[in-house]
Design a protein around this motif. Structure first.
Motif, PDB file in Angstrom:
ATOM      1  N   ALA A 112      22.078 -35.580  22.714  1.00 31.20           N
ATOM      2  CA  ALA A 112      21.961 -34.722  23.891  1.00 31.20           C
ATOM      3  C   ALA A 112      21.309 -35.477  25.048  1.00 31.20           C
ATOM      4  CB  ALA A 112      21.143 -33.475  23.563  1.00 31.20           C
ATOM      5  N   ASP A 141      22.828 -30.364  29.722  1.00 29.05           N
ATOM      6  CA  ASP A 141      22.416 -28.964  29.716  1.00 29.05           C
ATOM      7  C   ASP A 141      21.787 -28.619  31.062  1.00 29.05           C
ATOM      8  OD1 ASP A 141      20.353 -26.709  29.210  1.00 29.05           O
ATOM      9  OD2 ASP A 141      21.590 -26.686  27.400  1.00 29.05           O
ATOM     10  N   HIS A 143      19.450 -26.780  31.764  1.00 33.06           N
ATOM     11  CA  HIS A 143      17.987 -26.697  31.667  1.00 33.06           C
ATOM     12  C   HIS A 143      17.367 -28.074  31.464  1.00 33.06           C
ATOM     13  CE1 HIS A 143      18.303 -22.378  31.650  1.00 33.06           C
ATOM     14  NE2 HIS A 143      19.134 -22.427  30.633  1.00 33.06           N
ATOM     15  N   ARG A 147      15.014 -28.520  27.645  1.00 34.39           N
ATOM     16  CA  ARG A 147      15.972 -27.978  26.694  1.00 34.39           C
ATOM     17  C   ARG A 147      16.340 -29.037  25.664  1.00 34.39           C
ATOM     18  NH1 ARG A 147      17.900 -24.441  23.270  1.00 34.39           N
ATOM     19  NH2 ARG A 147      20.157 -24.503  23.054  1.00 34.39           N
ATOM     20  N   GLN A 151      15.928 -28.980  21.520  1.00 35.01           N
ATOM     21  CA  GLN A 151      17.034 -29.242  20.592  1.00 35.01           C
ATOM     22  C   GLN A 151      16.657 -30.313  19.574  1.00 35.01           C
ATOM     23  OE1 GLN A 151      19.913 -29.964  23.862  1.00 35.01           O
ATOM     24  NE2 GLN A 151      21.284 -28.621  22.717  1.00 35.01           N
TER      25      GLN A 151
END
Length: 321
Positions: A112, A141, A143, A147, A151
């Motif tokens: 991510a 993302d 956010h 975020r 995750q």
């Protein structure tokens, strides 16, 4: 005394400590310059402010400089501060299952990214490693950073992409072992640069040269005395007192891992290497980050780096390299 504005990329943090130390020790004043620091909202914002002449100087990532150029502006990078990108893949040992030491270990993993730029660099890293199709590199993302951390903490992703020290921060905050894989160790492209605009540079070249001489002195002084650099940073932003340890880690990581290359040893502090700009341009050209054409040769110059100044020419010796 010339009064200039210096647009930072973000709020004051450890990566910026040398500039505050340079001002505290009077290096700018000795050059006849009074510096006003302006907190920022990211590298693209900072580069654009300088390109449009709304700031005399700015601290901005090289990729942001090219991105701003693609929008029709004319930013001019007058010094390459960190020779390597600060982007990094990081993870938690209990999530990843083993120490993260090589890009190929990311095959079969979900990763991510915290920002568009870091996603682009991660994609290039994976492509160079021959595993791009084997990694689920998520979209950014909305956010962003926080975020991504959540995750990673809950194990819904195997690794994240941010900047060096993100893993260290997680490790300190949550007492869980972390690993970081610096992308700059694999992609020879620039990190942070000092930016102005061509009109300011040609109109007041002495101020540009003086600003760079003083800044080089600040980096050398901070590298040899990190505690003093963090003291100067905290004096600017007292809220960082509680995070003094991590801010020092940020600075020392930049000083020890990102700013020095053999090119710097040969050519001096801040000197641009055309090949690194060309590689960055090639990387960005393969993405949708750019709004138009770019010319990596037009966004930088070594013209204002005083090759006779000891702080620049003898930089490697001054930091003990």
């Amino acid at each position: 005394m010339s009064s200039i504005s210096f647009q930072l990329n973000w709020e004051p943090n450890g990566f910026q400590a040398p500039y505050f130390l340079a001002r505290e020790r009077g290096f700018y004043e000795e050059e006849g310059i009074e510096v006003r620091f302006v907190e920022g909202h990211g590298s693209p914002f900072a580069a654009k402010e300088a390109a449009r002449g709304r700031a005399d100087f700015a601290l901005a990532g090289a990729s942001a400089v090219l991105s701003v150029q693609s929008r029709g502006h004319e930013p001019l990078a007058v010094a390459a501060v960190t020779q390597k990108t600060p982007a990094a893949v990081y993870t938690l040992r209990d999530v990843f299952g083993e120490p993260l030491e090589e890009p190929t270990q990311l095959a079969g993993k979900t990763v991510a990214p915290s920002a568009t730029k870091t996603r682009i660099l991660a994609a290039q890293l994976l492509s160079d490693a021959g595993i791009r199709d084997e990694v689920d590199l998520l979209d950014v993302d909305p956010h962003t950073h926080h975020r991504v951390e959540h995750q990673l903490l809950d194990g819904s992703v195997d690794a994240a992409v941010g900047v060096v020290t993100n893993g260290t921060e997680l490790e300190r905050e949550h007492d869980r072992e972390a690993d970081e894989l610096p992308i700059g160790d694999y992609l020879p492209i620039y990190g942070m640069t000092l930016v102005t605009n061509p009109e300011f540079a040609t109109g007041d070249p002495d101020t540009v040269r003086g600003f760079l001489r003083a800044t080089a002195r600040g980096w050398a002084a901070a590298t040899t005395d990190p505690a003093a650099a963090i003291d100067a940073l905290v004096a600017r932003n007292a809220t960082l007192e509680r995070d003094r340890g991590i801010e020092r880690v940020k600075f020392e990581t930049a000083a020890e891992d990102l700013q020095f290359t053999e090119h710097v040893a040969r050519e001096g502090w801040g000197n641009h290497d055309a090949a690194r700009w060309e590689r960055l341009g090639e990387t960005l050209a393969e993405t949708d980050l750019l709004d138009g054409e770019i010319d990596p040769r037009a966004v930088w110059t070594n013209e204002y780096l005083d090759g006779e100044a000891p702080a620049i020419a003898e930089y490697a010796d001054r930091i003990g390299r």
